[in-house]
Motif scaffolding. Structure first.
Motif: not given
Length: 150
Positions: A49-50, A55-57, A61-65
Motif C-alpha cells: 500500500a505504501f 508510485l501513484f499518489n 487505505w486505497i492501496g490496502v484495498l
C-alpha cells in the motif's frame, strides 16, 4: 524436524496433530496458526500500500484495498489451474525484471555508486521511513512467505 516427519510418514505436521490431539487442542493450534499467517501478511499489505501510494499518489487505505483485491483476483484464478496461475505470476515477474533493466539503462547509474549501495545502503530525506517500510513490505516480506515443500 517437521520436514523429516513429512518425508518419513508422508503426512505433514498438521495431519499428525489432528490425529494425536483432542479437538480443543487442535482448535487452539489452528487459531494460533491463523494469527501467525495474518501477522506475516500485514507487513506485506502495508508495504504494498505504501509502494502504491508513492508510485501513484493515492491514499494508503486505497492501496490496502487494491492489494486485497489483487489477492482475491489471484485466488479466483486458481480455478483455471495451477499452471495458468504460475504462468501469470512468472509473466509478472519477468515484466518487473524487464522494467527494472529498462530503467537501469535509462538512468545510466555510476557503477561505483551502485556497488557501494549494494554493501552500504542509506536512506536520506523526509520520506525515508515510508520508503523503508514499502521496501520491507514489497520486497523482503514476500520472500519469507514462500513455502518450502519437501
Amino acid at each position: 524436524m517437521a520436514a523429516n516427519l513429512g518425508v518419513v510418514t508422508g503426512k505433514h505436521l498438521a495431519e499428525h496433530c489432528r490425529n494425536e490431539y483432542p479437538w480443543a487442542t487442535n482448535f487452539i493450534l489452528w487459531f494460533i496458526a491463523e494469527i501467525a499467517i495474518v501477522a506475516c501478511d500485514i507487513p506485506e499489505v502495508i508495504g504494498t500500500a505504501f509502494a502504491l501510494s508513492m508510485l501513484f499518489n493515492i491514499p494508503v487505505w486505497i492501496g490496502v484495498l487494491l492489494t486485497g483485491l489483487s489477492t482475491l483476483i489471484l485466488l479466483a484464478l486458481q480455478q483455471y489451474g495451477v499452471r495458468k496461475l504460475e504462468f501469470l505470476i512468472a509473466f509478472l515477474v519477468f515484466t518487473i525484471a524487464a522494467c527494472f533493466f529498462a530503467e537501469l539503462g535509462y538512468a545510466k547509474p555510476i557503477a561505483k555508486e551502485v556497488l557501494k549501495g549494494l554493501f552500504v545502503p542509506e536512506l536520506k530525506g523526509s520520506g525515508a521511513t515510508g520508503l523503508a517500510i514499502s521496501l520491507l513490505g514489497a520486497m523482503v516480506m514476500p520472500l519469507s512467505s514462500i513455502p518450502l515443500t519437501v
